[in-house]
Scaffold this motif. Structure first.
Motif, PDB file in Angstrom:
ATOM      1  N   ILE A  29     -38.746  25.971  74.230  1.00  0.00           N
ATOM      2  CA  ILE A  29     -39.123  25.592  72.871  1.00  0.00           C
ATOM      3  C   ILE A  29     -38.086  24.629  72.293  1.00  0.00           C
ATOM      4  O   ILE A  29     -36.882  24.853  72.409  1.00  0.00           O
ATOM      5  N   ASP A  30     -38.561  23.551  71.701  1.00  0.00           N
ATOM      6  CA  ASP A  30     -37.680  22.585  71.059  1.00  0.00           C
ATOM      7  C   ASP A  30     -37.052  23.240  69.831  1.00  0.00           C
ATOM      8  O   ASP A  30     -37.767  23.643  68.906  1.00  0.00           O
ATOM      9  N   PRO A  31     -35.711  23.389  69.781  1.00  0.00           N
ATOM     10  CA  PRO A  31     -35.086  24.056  68.644  1.00  0.00           C
ATOM     11  C   PRO A  31     -35.200  23.277  67.340  1.00  0.00           C
ATOM     12  O   PRO A  31     -35.060  23.842  66.263  1.00  0.00           O
ATOM     13  N   VAL A  32     -35.468  21.984  67.419  1.00  0.00           N
ATOM     14  CA  VAL A  32     -35.573  21.170  66.214  1.00  0.00           C
ATOM     15  C   VAL A  32     -36.962  21.267  65.602  1.00  0.00           C
ATOM     16  O   VAL A  32     -37.124  21.479  64.404  1.00  0.00           O
ATOM     17  N   THR A  33     -38.010  21.131  66.422  1.00  0.00           N
ATOM     18  CA  THR A  33     -39.379  21.105  65.912  1.00  0.00           C
ATOM     19  C   THR A  33     -40.129  22.416  66.095  1.00  0.00           C
ATOM     20  O   THR A  33     -41.152  22.636  65.469  1.00  0.00           O
ATOM     21  N   GLY A  34     -39.643  23.290  66.990  1.00  0.00           N
ATOM     22  CA  GLY A  34     -40.349  24.528  67.274  1.00  0.00           C
ATOM     23  C   GLY A  34     -41.534  24.358  68.212  1.00  0.00           C
ATOM     24  O   GLY A  34     -42.274  25.305  68.471  1.00  0.00           O
ATOM     25  N   LYS A  36     -43.434  23.375  71.949  1.00  0.00           N
ATOM     26  CA  LYS A  36     -43.176  23.561  73.376  1.00  0.00           C
ATOM     27  C   LYS A  36     -42.705  22.240  73.993  1.00  0.00           C
ATOM     28  O   LYS A  36     -43.225  21.173  73.675  1.00  0.00           O
ATOM     29  N   LEU A  37     -41.722  22.346  74.878  1.00  0.00           N
ATOM     30  CA  LEU A  37     -41.206  21.175  75.577  1.00  0.00           C
ATOM     31  C   LEU A  37     -41.690  21.180  77.015  1.00  0.00           C
ATOM     32  O   LEU A  37     -41.699  22.219  77.667  1.00  0.00           O
ATOM     33  N   HIS A  38     -42.060  19.995  77.511  1.00  0.00           N
ATOM     34  CA  HIS A  38     -42.473  19.844  78.909  1.00  0.00           C
ATOM     35  C   HIS A  38     -41.786  18.619  79.509  1.00  0.00           C
ATOM     36  O   HIS A  38     -41.688  17.578  78.857  1.00  0.00           O
ATOM     37  N   LEU A  39     -41.297  18.775  80.724  1.00  0.00           N
ATOM     38  CA  LEU A  39     -40.797  17.628  81.478  1.00  0.00           C
ATOM     39  C   LEU A  39     -41.937  17.124  82.344  1.00  0.00           C
ATOM     40  O   LEU A  39     -42.703  17.918  82.903  1.00  0.00           O
ATOM     41  N   ARG A  40     -42.043  15.816  82.504  1.00  0.00           N
ATOM     42  CA  ARG A  40     -43.182  15.249  83.209  1.00  0.00           C
ATOM     43  C   ARG A  40     -42.734  14.211  84.231  1.00  0.00           C
ATOM     44  O   ARG A  40     -41.681  13.582  84.093  1.00  0.00           O
ATOM     45  N   GLY A  41     -43.533  14.041  85.246  1.00  0.00           N
ATOM     46  CA  GLY A  41     -43.316  13.030  86.267  1.00  0.00           C
ATOM     47  C   GLY A  41     -44.626  12.770  86.973  1.00  0.00           C
ATOM     48  O   GLY A  41     -45.627  13.465  86.753  1.00  0.00           O
ATOM     49  N   SER A  42     -44.654  11.765  87.828  1.00  0.00           N
ATOM     50  CA  SER A  42     -45.885  11.462  88.553  1.00  0.00           C
ATOM     51  C   SER A  42     -45.559  10.667  89.809  1.00  0.00           C
ATOM     52  O   SER A  42     -44.512  10.033  89.913  1.00  0.00           O
ATOM     53  N   SER A  43     -46.471  10.712  90.742  1.00  0.00           N
ATOM     54  CA  SER A  43     -46.351   9.947  91.977  1.00  0.00           C
ATOM     55  C   SER A  43     -47.726   9.842  92.617  1.00  0.00           C
ATOM     56  O   SER A  43     -48.582  10.717  92.437  1.00  0.00           O
ATOM     57  N   LEU A 105     -30.322  25.022  64.361  1.00  0.00           N
ATOM     58  CA  LEU A 105     -29.726  25.079  65.703  1.00  0.00           C
ATOM     59  C   LEU A 105     -28.717  26.206  65.882  1.00  0.00           C
ATOM     60  O   LEU A 105     -28.194  26.373  66.988  1.00  0.00           O
ATOM     61  N   GLY A 106     -28.428  26.957  64.840  1.00  0.00           N
ATOM     62  CA  GLY A 106     -27.388  27.972  64.908  1.00  0.00           C
ATOM     63  C   GLY A 106     -27.483  28.937  66.076  1.00  0.00           C
ATOM     64  O   GLY A 106     -26.505  29.164  66.795  1.00  0.00           O
ATOM     65  N   PRO A 107     -28.667  29.530  66.351  1.00  0.00           N
ATOM     66  CA  PRO A 107     -28.770  30.520  67.429  1.00  0.00           C
ATOM     67  C   PRO A 107     -28.780  29.907  68.836  1.00  0.00           C
ATOM     68  O   PRO A 107     -28.677  30.635  69.827  1.00  0.00           O
ATOM     69  N   GLU A 108     -28.932  28.582  68.927  1.00  0.00           N
ATOM     70  CA  GLU A 108     -29.042  27.952  70.241  1.00  0.00           C
ATOM     71  C   GLU A 108     -27.728  28.071  71.023  1.00  0.00           C
ATOM     72  O   GLU A 108     -26.658  27.862  70.473  1.00  0.00           O
ATOM     73  N   PRO A 109     -27.820  28.397  72.329  1.00  0.00           N
ATOM     74  CA  PRO A 109     -26.606  28.392  73.157  1.00  0.00           C
ATOM     75  C   PRO A 109     -25.998  26.994  73.160  1.00  0.00           C
ATOM     76  O   PRO A 109     -26.715  25.993  73.198  1.00  0.00           O
ATOM     77  N   LEU A 110     -24.682  26.943  73.125  1.00  0.00           N
ATOM     78  CA  LEU A 110     -24.004  25.651  73.088  1.00  0.00           C
ATOM     79  C   LEU A 110     -24.406  24.779  74.266  1.00  0.00           C
ATOM     80  O   LEU A 110     -24.576  23.566  74.133  1.00  0.00           O
TER      81      LEU A 110
END
Length: 201
Positions: A29-34, A36-43, A105-110
């Motif tokens: 989860i994106d801590p700024v916007t709340g 879902k985050l996804h990494l993407r690629g293609s081939s 961002l307070g609770p986020e691990p450094l």
């Protein structure tokens, strides 16, 4: 369709789209916007797509198991405790941290507070100090239940008449109207960015 192990399938997938293979990996989860985050690629090569999948999954796992698990808030508080600062400067930093940094961002691990996360966070503060979502809203002047519009009528001195005050024209009497205003985005004028950057570096 590329076949993945059960664990890898939970984190990511390879799917065929036209002449290429798309890779999608869930990254939390994106801590700024709340959101879902996804990494993407293609081939266009299925084997290469699976290699991309393994690489992205490893990247996400490495981020999740960062060496330090201390939260950003804990680290900033420790930084403030150990650095020599003028009292007024310390109070300013504490106020900015409490009002802007910790809620987002307070609770986020450094270890997960990356430069990319911080850049987007700063960009939001430069757009709107309250980091609103862009939809119409009201800036309430009080916390808790209250009347958004309050008229403070001008009354003659002395005790109220037994029959009550007669009707009057508020505009003519210049009665004071206090009301909550529509939200207007205002950038945060000063952000002690180097406080966060200093502890993340």
């Amino acid at each position: 369709m590329a076949k993945n192990s059960p664990n890898r399938r939970q984190q990511g997938m390879v799917r065929k789209r036209g002449n290429s293979f798309q890779v999608i990996v869930y990254a939390g989860i994106d801590p700024v916007t709340g959101r879902k985050l996804h990494l993407r690629g293609s081939s266009t090569d299925e084997a290469e797509a699976n290699r991309i999948l393994r690489k992205l999954v490893a990247q996400v796992n490495a981020q999740r198991h960062a060496k330090t698990r201390a939260s950003l808030q804990t680290t900033i508080e420790a930084w403030l405790d150990t650095h020599e600062l003028a009292e007024s400067t310390r109070e300013t930093y504490v106020e900015y941290a409490a009002n802007h940094i910790y809620p987002a961002l307070g609770p986020e691990p450094l270890g997960r507070t990356t430069t990319h996360v911080l850049e987007r966070f700063y960009a939001e503060l430069r757009r709107c100090s309250r980091r609103c979502d862009g939809r119409p809203a009201v800036d309430h002047r009080l916390d808790g239940p209250h009347e958004c519009r309050e008229v403070r009528h001008k009354r003659p001195p002395g005790r109220p008449p037994a029959a009550g005050y007669p009707p009057h024209d508020c505009a003519e009497k210049a009665c004071r109207v206090i009301e909550c205003q529509p939200h207007t985005c205002r950038p945060l004028a000063v952000v002690p960015i180097h406080v966060v950057d200093g502890v993340v570096a």
